[in-house]
Every structure is written in structure tokens, then in C-alpha cells.
Design a protein around this motif. Structure first.
Motif, PDB file in Angstrom:
ATOM      1  N   PRO A 280       0.812  -1.221   0.000  1.00 31.51           N
ATOM      2  CA  PRO A 280       0.000   0.000   0.000  1.00 31.51           C
ATOM      3  C   PRO A 280       0.848   1.275   0.000  1.00 31.51           C
ATOM      4  O   PRO A 280       0.523   2.244  -0.692  1.00 31.51           O
ATOM      5  N   ARG A 284       0.809   4.061  -2.964  1.00 28.47           N
ATOM      6  CA  ARG A 284       0.461   5.467  -2.745  1.00 28.47           C
ATOM      7  C   ARG A 284       1.472   6.386  -3.417  1.00 28.47           C
ATOM      8  O   ARG A 284       1.136   7.470  -3.860  1.00 28.47           O
ATOM      9  N   LEU A 287       1.368   4.809  -7.690  1.00 26.29           N
ATOM     10  CA  LEU A 287       0.062   4.876  -8.371  1.00 26.29           C
ATOM     11  C   LEU A 287      -0.944   5.632  -7.489  1.00 26.29           C
ATOM     12  O   LEU A 287      -1.924   5.061  -7.017  1.00 26.29           O
ATOM     13  N   PRO A 288      -0.711   6.928  -7.254  1.00 32.00           N
ATOM     14  CA  PRO A 288      -1.566   7.650  -6.311  1.00 32.00           C
ATOM     15  C   PRO A 288      -3.019   7.755  -6.758  1.00 32.00           C
ATOM     16  O   PRO A 288      -3.905   7.987  -5.938  1.00 32.00           O
ATOM     17  N   GLU A 289      -3.262   7.597  -8.082  1.00 30.38           N
ATOM     18  CA  GLU A 289      -4.651   7.712  -8.567  1.00 30.38           C
ATOM     19  C   GLU A 289      -5.471   6.463  -8.261  1.00 30.38           C
ATOM     20  O   GLU A 289      -6.696   6.498  -8.318  1.00 30.38           O
ATOM     21  N   ASN A 291      -7.425   3.763  -6.133  1.00 31.70           N
ATOM     22  CA  ASN A 291      -8.235   3.979  -4.925  1.00 31.70           C
ATOM     23  C   ASN A 291      -7.766   3.087  -3.769  1.00 31.70           C
ATOM     24  O   ASN A 291      -7.926   1.864  -3.826  1.00 31.70           O
ATOM     25  N   PRO A 292      -7.203   3.681  -2.707  1.00 24.33           N
ATOM     26  CA  PRO A 292      -6.703   2.859  -1.602  1.00 24.33           C
ATOM     27  C   PRO A 292      -7.809   2.115  -0.857  1.00 24.33           C
ATOM     28  O   PRO A 292      -7.566   1.075  -0.259  1.00 24.33           O
ATOM     29  N   SER A 293      -9.031   2.660  -0.885  1.00 26.98           N
ATOM     30  CA  SER A 293     -10.132   1.976  -0.185  1.00 26.98           C
ATOM     31  C   SER A 293     -10.358   0.587  -0.769  1.00 26.98           C
ATOM     32  O   SER A 293     -10.713  -0.343  -0.046  1.00 26.98           O
ATOM     33  N   LEU A 296      -6.957  -1.746   0.055  1.00 28.92           N
ATOM     34  CA  LEU A 296      -6.751  -1.993   1.486  1.00 28.92           C
ATOM     35  C   LEU A 296      -7.888  -2.816   2.083  1.00 28.92           C
ATOM     36  O   LEU A 296      -7.660  -3.737   2.872  1.00 28.92           O
TER      37      LEU A 296
ATOM     38  N   GLU B  14      -0.126  12.504   2.489  1.00 28.37           N
ATOM     39  CA  GLU B  14       0.118  11.131   2.950  1.00 28.37           C
ATOM     40  C   GLU B  14       1.504  11.020   3.577  1.00 28.37           C
ATOM     41  O   GLU B  14       2.463  11.625   3.099  1.00 28.37           O
ATOM     42  N   VAL B  16       3.637   8.724   3.418  1.00 30.70           N
ATOM     43  CA  VAL B  16       4.696   8.230   2.512  1.00 30.70           C
ATOM     44  C   VAL B  16       5.299   9.357   1.676  1.00 30.70           C
ATOM     45  O   VAL B  16       6.388   9.197   1.134  1.00 30.70           O
ATOM     46  N   SER B  45     -11.669  10.103  -0.864  1.00 29.66           N
ATOM     47  CA  SER B  45     -11.240   8.704  -0.911  1.00 29.66           C
ATOM     48  C   SER B  45     -11.804   7.900   0.258  1.00 29.66           C
ATOM     49  O   SER B  45     -11.380   6.775   0.496  1.00 29.66           O
ATOM     50  N   SER B  55      -0.357   0.174   8.102  1.00 30.23           N
ATOM     51  CA  SER B  55       0.414   0.480   6.904  1.00 30.23           C
ATOM     52  C   SER B  55       0.797   1.941   6.853  1.00 30.23           C
ATOM     53  O   SER B  55      -0.015   2.808   7.142  1.00 30.23           O
ATOM     54  N   GLY B  57       1.083   3.299   4.259  1.00 33.64           N
ATOM     55  CA  GLY B  57       0.430   3.752   3.045  1.00 33.64           C
ATOM     56  C   GLY B  57      -0.841   4.526   3.298  1.00 33.64           C
ATOM     57  O   GLY B  57      -1.372   5.161   2.398  1.00 33.64           O
ATOM     58  N   ARG B  85      -0.568  15.049  -7.639  1.00 33.42           N
ATOM     59  CA  ARG B  85      -1.333  13.837  -7.970  1.00 33.42           C
ATOM     60  C   ARG B  85      -1.847  13.123  -6.723  1.00 33.42           C
ATOM     61  O   ARG B  85      -2.466  12.063  -6.830  1.00 33.42           O
ATOM     62  N   HIS B  86      -1.551  13.665  -5.558  1.00 31.01           N
ATOM     63  CA  HIS B  86      -1.842  12.909  -4.334  1.00 31.01           C
ATOM     64  C   HIS B  86      -3.029  13.464  -3.543  1.00 31.01           C
ATOM     65  O   HIS B  86      -3.398  14.625  -3.695  1.00 31.01           O
TER      66      HIS B  86
END
Lengths: 323, 103
Positions: A280, A284, A287-289, A291-293, A296, B14, B16, B45, B55, B57, B85-86
Motif C-alpha cells: 500500500p 500510494r 500509483l496515487p490515482e 483507490n486505496p479503499s 486496502l 500522505e 509516505v 477517498s 500500513s 500507506g 497527484r496525491h
């Protein structure tokens, strides 16, 4: 079959699995049960050190052979190939975008070190021996999947590069450094070294693992609760199907390598598990685009509980039946 | 007491990306910043909480800088090259400082 079911039932009712189940149930019931962050961090350091050290001692006792090198190479290849299979499956089973599918795929090529630790504990409880160097295989399987995911994205015309900071962070993340470092210490000091710290790293291990898995259950339950609306049925199904596909590949690999019952079971565990720590973080950054939801929740809320409650008993039982 | 106008830039980003952002700020000549933990939140998000994070992340931090107004554009150019981009929030507010020579 009866033997497999019996072993599966025994493992399901072990303290570590029940502790995890308690954590999940408490989180789903919105209990305020909470393990302080620093305590959880301390327990994970303890577990990684203990498992690495014991693995190193085992290698010192039994020596090294060609199977060790072959297992490491097989682990690297599996970690690189599993995301390609996961990506293809996701394209068939889910409506995820290419970016999200690649990010999810990366998680399934890498490994969950907690599942691995739980797997070794289940094996020990069952009196099944395994190759100590599987700890090194676990460390080797952390990173290649990330490269595969980025390659999958670049095939779609969206080239992503890993900067040197990201490579360093992946290769030197705390889990890998501690696991490989304690493995080396165990290997160097051998049984004599183990005798000196045995009271610390052997006897309390199961109890600490129970508490740690209680915390992991809380985390997984919260993730499941918070992300339940994010995952569509196809994606949810993938979270259960992919571990079985990975376990089957791990089984074949372990049998081809001629590993012991425990070694085959651990190869299955590693191939079936999905990362929720190293990957993860890498996703991040790279590939920040994505979706982490999605990745994860799937990795931590679906696959991790599945592997811990049903997967581990199945993998150990199948490995026992076929070796 | 004499006070001086300054800009306070708060960037929630974030975890990271923290070192990448602070490296970029230092590269732009911004040598003073503070990093604060963010306990949780919710946004496009979805929601998240620091509680029980396993994590790196998924955690967030807030990087805060107080600078002279004429240095704001340089800071924002450097920061946006990293954070564009974040997930995160960049906010700018007016503030006053007592010891202007330090900024």
C-alpha cells in the motif's frame, strides 16, 4: 477427508484464530476495545524478531543446500507472476479500472508477514516441522510484485517509474530489515544463541501473537466496516478466489522443490496472502490515482481474515495430505 | 510588540510523501517547517483513522511552514510538483510573526 476436516477444525479453534475472531467481532460491534499504537508496534517488532531469529537458528542447525537457493528463486518468480494472474482474474471478475486492478494485483503478488507468522505458529502447534529459510523466502517475496504491477500499467501506455527513494523504501522497509536481520543473527549464533534468549522469544511467542492478532482483528473489522460499500460482489469474490489460486501455485511450487510438509504449507500461505503494509505504501507513491479503499479493504478486510480463519487450516491440511 | 505579516502554509499529505515534500521545500529554500500527526479524517477517498493503522500507506501528516509573503510562489511551485497527484489539502492563511528575521 476426515483428517483434513479434523485438522481444520482444530486450527480454527486455536487461541490465535479465536483472538483474531474476537477482534473482528468487537470492531464490527463498534466496541471501543483498542490496542495502543505503540503496543501494537512493539508486538509486531517482537514477532518479526522472534520468527526471523528462530528461522536463522533452524538453518544453522540443518545447514544450507541447493533447495534454499531454489526456494528463494521460486519465491521471487511467484511474487512476480501472481500479480499477472490476479490482474487477469480482476479483468474477468470485476469492473475495476486498469489502474485499480494493477494496484490490487500488486498486493496479491506480495505477502502478508502476519499471515506467515500465524502460519508458522499453526504448524508449530500441530507439531509439523518446516524449513527455517522460509523466512528468507518471505522477505524475497515482498517486492517483485510491485514491479509487475507497474509493468502492467506501463503496458497500457501509462509508464510509471520507481524513483530511487521508493526502491530504497521497499527494499529497506522495517519489516524486511528486521526479519532478514534477526534471521542472520539466528543463523550466526545458532542453537547457543537461542538458548540465551529462549525464555524471551520462544515461550511468550504464542501469547503475544494472540494479542497481536486481536489487534489485527480490530483493524480488519474496522476496515471491513468502513469499506464494505466500496467493494462490489465481483471484487469481494476475488478476495477469496485469488488466495486459493495463489495457494494452489504455492502448493505446486513446494512439491516441485521437494519441501517438507511445513515448507509446502508455508509456500501456500505466502502465495495466498496479500500485502497490507509494504505494497500500500508503494502504491500510494507510484500509483496515487488508484483507490486505496479498494485495495486496502480487499487485502486487509477480506483476504487476511479469510486466510487466517479458513485458509491456514486448509493449506496445512492439504499440504499434510499431499506430502 | 512589533509584528510582521507572514504566510502560513499547511499541507496535509500522505505520510509516505512526507520526506519527498520536505526535500522539495528545502530545495526551494524553505528550511523551516513542522510536521504534525493527523489523527483521522474523511474525504473523497473515504474515511480513515490513525487508530490501528498497520500500513504507512494510509497515514496522513500535516506539514506547516510560515514564510515571508514574497516566498509563497516559490514554495507552492515546489510543493505542487510533489503533491499534485496525491490525496491531501493545501491551505494558505495570513498570519503575523514576532521575529521576522527568522522567516
Amino acid at each position: 477427508m476426515d483428517q483434513i476436516l479434523s485438522l481444520a477444525a482444530t486450527n480454527l479453534l486455536s487461541p490465535i484464530i479465536l483472538s483474531f475472531a474476537l477482534g473482528v467481532a468487537a470492531a464490527l460491534a463498534r466496541s471501543d476495545l483498542n490496542i495502543p499504537e505503540a503496543v501494537a508496534k512493539g508486538m509486531s517488532i517482537y514477532l518479526l524478531f522472534a520468527i526471523g531469529f528462530k528461522g536463522g537458528v533452524s538453518v544453522a542447525d540443518h545447514g544450507i543446500d541447493a533447495t534454499l537457493a531454489l526456494s528463494l528463486i521460486a519465491g521471487l518468480i511467484l511474487s512476480a507472476v501472481l500479480p499477472l494472474i490476479a490482474f487477469a482474474l480482476l479483468q474477468v471478475m470485476s469492473g475495476l479500472s486498469r489502474l485499480d486492478a494493477a494496484a490490487v494485483a500488486a498486493h496479491y503478488g506480495s505477502i502478508s508477514i502476519v499471515t506467515f507468522v500465524a502460519g508458522t505458529s499453526v504448524l508449530e502447534s500441530s507439531g509439523i516441522a518446516s524449513e527455517g529459510y522460509m523466512v528468507a523466502v518471505a522477505a524475497a517475496m515482498e517486492a517483485p510484485a510491485i514491479l509487475s504491477a507497474l509493468w502492467l500499467i506501463s503496458r497500457g501506455g501509462d509508464a510509471r517509474r520507481m524513483d530511487k527513494d521508493l526502491i530504497r523504501e521497499i527494499m529497506l522497509n522495517g519489516s524486511i530489515v528486521l526479519l532478514v536481520g534477526s534471521f542472520a543473527i539466528g543463523w550466526i549464533t545458532g542453537a547457543e544463541g537461542l538458548a540465551k534468549i529462549e525464555a524471551f522469544i520462544v515461550s511468550p511467542f504464542q501469547g503475544v501473537l494472540c494479542l497481536f492478532l486481536l489487534d489485527m482483528g480490530l483493524v480488519a473489522g474496522r476496515g471491513l466496516r468502513g469499506g464494505s460499500g466500496v467493494l462490489k460482489p465481483g471484487v469481494l469474490a476475488f478476495g477469496v478466489v485469488m488466495p486459493l489460486v495463489g495457494a494452489a501455485l504455492g502448493l505446486g511450487t513446494g512439491l516441485l522443490l521437494g519441501l517438507s510438509t511445513g515448507g509446502v504449507a508455508l509456500f501456500m500461505v505466502l502465495s495466498a496472502s496479500a500485502s497490507y503494509i509494504a505494497v500500500p505504501a508503494a502504491m500510494r507513491v507510484a500509483l496515487p490515482e488508484a483507490n486505496p479503499s479498494i485495495y486496502l479493504t480487499l487485502s486487509l478486510g477480506v483476504t487476511f481474515p479469510f486466510n487466517l480463519t479458513l485458509g491456514l487450516p486448509i493449506y496445512v491440511a492439504v499440504a499434510s495430505a499431499l506430502t | 510588540m512589533q509584528t510582521h505579516k507572514a504566510k502560513r502554509v499547511a499541507i496535509i499529505i500522505e505520510l509516505v510523501m512526507q520526506s519527498r515534500l520536505t526535500d522539495a521545500l528545502e530545495g526551494a529554500g524553505v528550511t523551516g517547517w513542522s510536521v504534525l500527526p493527523v489523527l483521522g479524517g474523511s474525504g473523497r477517498s473515504g474515511g480513515w483513522s490513525r487508530e490501528g493503522q498497520v500500513s504507512r500507506g494510509t497515514g496522513m501528516v500535516q506539514v506547516v511552514c510560515v514564510i515571508r509573503p514574497d516566498r509563497l510562489d516559490g514554495l507552492l511551485d515546489a510543493a505542487f510538483a510533489v503533491v499534485d497527484r496525491h490525496i491531501g489539502i493545501v491551505s494558505i492563511s495570513d498570519c503575523e510573526v514576532v521575529r521576522a528575521e527568522r522567516f
